[in-house]
Motif scaffolding. Structure first.
Motif, PDB file in Angstrom:
ATOM      1  N   VAL A  35      78.061  57.867   0.083  1.00 51.51           N
ATOM      2  CA  VAL A  35      77.252  56.829   0.710  1.00 51.51           C
ATOM      3  C   VAL A  35      76.391  56.222  -0.399  1.00 51.51           C
ATOM      4  O   VAL A  35      76.249  56.815  -1.469  1.00 51.51           O
ATOM      5  N   PRO A  36      75.825  55.035  -0.188  1.00 47.05           N
ATOM      6  CA  PRO A  36      74.954  54.466  -1.217  1.00 47.05           C
ATOM      7  C   PRO A  36      73.839  55.436  -1.614  1.00 47.05           C
ATOM      8  O   PRO A  36      73.067  55.886  -0.779  1.00 47.05           O
ATOM      9  N   ALA A 147      66.584  49.911   8.614  1.00 42.84           N
ATOM     10  CA  ALA A 147      67.555  49.473   7.614  1.00 42.84           C
ATOM     11  C   ALA A 147      68.414  48.334   8.148  1.00 42.84           C
ATOM     12  O   ALA A 147      68.701  48.244   9.342  1.00 42.84           O
ATOM     13  N   LYS A 148      68.806  47.442   7.234  1.00 47.06           N
ATOM     14  CA  LYS A 148      69.786  46.390   7.485  1.00 47.06           C
ATOM     15  C   LYS A 148      69.364  45.413   8.587  1.00 47.06           C
ATOM     16  O   LYS A 148      70.215  44.854   9.294  1.00 47.06           O
ATOM     17  N   ARG A 185      66.242  53.241   2.653  1.00 47.06           N
ATOM     18  CA  ARG A 185      67.711  53.240   2.605  1.00 47.06           C
ATOM     19  C   ARG A 185      68.223  51.955   1.991  1.00 47.06           C
ATOM     20  O   ARG A 185      69.180  51.953   1.208  1.00 47.06           O
ATOM     21  N   ASP A 186      67.624  50.824   2.344  1.00 47.93           N
ATOM     22  CA  ASP A 186      68.044  49.552   1.764  1.00 47.93           C
ATOM     23  C   ASP A 186      67.857  49.557   0.245  1.00 47.93           C
ATOM     24  O   ASP A 186      68.696  49.043  -0.498  1.00 47.93           O
ATOM     25  N   ASP A 188      68.049  52.019  -1.731  1.00 49.05           N
ATOM     26  CA  ASP A 188      69.052  52.876  -2.360  1.00 49.05           C
ATOM     27  C   ASP A 188      70.467  52.320  -2.214  1.00 49.05           C
ATOM     28  O   ASP A 188      71.416  52.897  -2.752  1.00 49.05           O
ATOM     29  N   ASP A 189      70.610  51.220  -1.477  1.00 47.10           N
ATOM     30  CA  ASP A 189      71.928  50.658  -1.166  1.00 47.10           C
ATOM     31  C   ASP A 189      72.319  49.645  -2.240  1.00 47.10           C
ATOM     32  O   ASP A 189      71.648  48.628  -2.429  1.00 47.10           O
ATOM     33  N   SER A 190      73.398  49.922  -2.957  1.00 43.59           N
ATOM     34  CA  SER A 190      73.831  49.032  -4.039  1.00 43.59           C
ATOM     35  C   SER A 190      74.284  47.672  -3.524  1.00 43.59           C
ATOM     36  O   SER A 190      74.419  46.720  -4.305  1.00 43.59           O
ATOM     37  N   ARG A 191      74.535  47.536  -2.230  1.00 44.76           N
ATOM     38  CA  ARG A 191      74.956  46.248  -1.669  1.00 44.76           C
ATOM     39  C   ARG A 191      73.782  45.298  -1.479  1.00 44.76           C
ATOM     40  O   ARG A 191      73.988  44.112  -1.192  1.00 44.76           O
ATOM     41  N   ALA A 233      73.116  42.759   3.596  1.00 47.52           N
ATOM     42  CA  ALA A 233      73.700  44.108   3.682  1.00 47.52           C
ATOM     43  C   ALA A 233      75.217  44.115   3.786  1.00 47.52           C
ATOM     44  O   ALA A 233      75.812  45.165   3.998  1.00 47.52           O
ATOM     45  N   GLY A 235      77.421  43.336   1.318  1.00 50.81           N
ATOM     46  CA  GLY A 235      78.057  43.810   0.098  1.00 50.81           C
ATOM     47  C   GLY A 235      79.113  42.889  -0.452  1.00 50.81           C
ATOM     48  O   GLY A 235      79.733  43.184  -1.476  1.00 50.81           O
TER      49      GLY A 235
END
Length: 246
Positions: A35-36, A147-148, A185-186, A188-191, A233, A235
């Motif tokens: 996961v991201p 998140a998102k 979470r956002d 940490d999210d590479s997208r 979000a 990606g």
């Protein structure tokens, strides 16, 4: 339950209260994989989420115009979210940070949705606007954005229909504001860019014609300004300037 109250002939007031239930799915309970930001492990102890939501709005209907504005608020109990965890007492697995899906607290959502349409002779106009705000409380009592959560966004559509009805042409604008209200979470999210997702506006032209009673030809010129944009979000960047036929 729902309620519709007619104020005058073209105006209605609408209200609705609803309870919701979402049991953990197989992904929540059994998934193990990347996961991201790390790796997620199975979560067999996750329990169902429950929600209570309220809606209220106004609807207007006339011979040429239709419009509706709705506001809503939802409270989610035992909200399931991905949080840092450990595997056999270690926060790392194969060098990756360990995460798990857990019932971490409560989440609150509220938003406004509006849409309108108006027709005058061969011309028709439609517009939509959507805004969502989400906040969640974690198990340790801290609060942060959900998140998102999408940004303020909407569409505008204009269409002209030929008198005989065999040909139509139109313009469309799809737009979204900047979303820089991010959760942990956002981040940490590479997208998702750490600074947030930029705003955008995508302009398009479309047309169609009835060739025979059983055949319709359509043409689209999309993203006329060749804008670089991305749905928050997702990606994946949106397509550049292009043409399609059907």
């Amino acid at each position: 339950g729902g309620l519709v109250l007619s104020v005058t002939d073209p105006v209605d007031l609408v209200a609705r209260v609803a309870q919701g239930f979402r049991a953990p799915n197989l992904y929540d309970l059994t998934n193990i994989g990347a996961v991201p930001g790390g790796i997620v492990i199975p979560s067999p102890d996750a329990t169902p989420e429950r929600s209570l939501s309220y809606e209220a709005g106004v609807r207007v209907h006339t011979r040429r115009t239709a419009a509706q504005v709705t506001a809503y608020r939802a409270l989610i109990h035992d909200f399931i979210d991905r949080v840092p965890a450990s595997f056999h007492g270690d926060t790392l697995l194969d060098g990756e940070r360990v995460y798990q899906w857990r019932n971490v607290g409560e989440a609150r959502l509220w938003g406004i949705e509006a849409e309108a349409a108006h027709a005058t002779g061969p011309l028709e106009a439609r517009a939509t606007v959507v805004y969502t705000y989400g906040q969640q409380t974690l198990g340790d009592g801290t609060a942060e954005p959900m998140a998102k959560i999408p940004p303020l966004s909407g569409t505008i559509r204009l269409r002209w229909l030929a008198p005989a009805g065999r040909f139509w042409a139109g313009y469309q604008l799809a737009w979204a504001g900047r979303q820089d209200r991010l959760s942990s979470r956002d981040l940490d999210d590479s997208r998702i860019d750490p600074g947030g997702t930029p705003s955008y506006a995508v302009h398009s032209l479309r047309a169609g014609a009835t060739v025979t009673p059983g055949i319709t030809a359509t043409l689209g010129l999309e993203n006329l300004t060749d804008a670089l944009y991305r749905t928050h979000a997702s990606g994946v960047d949106g397509p550049g300037r292009h043409v399609w036929v059907g």
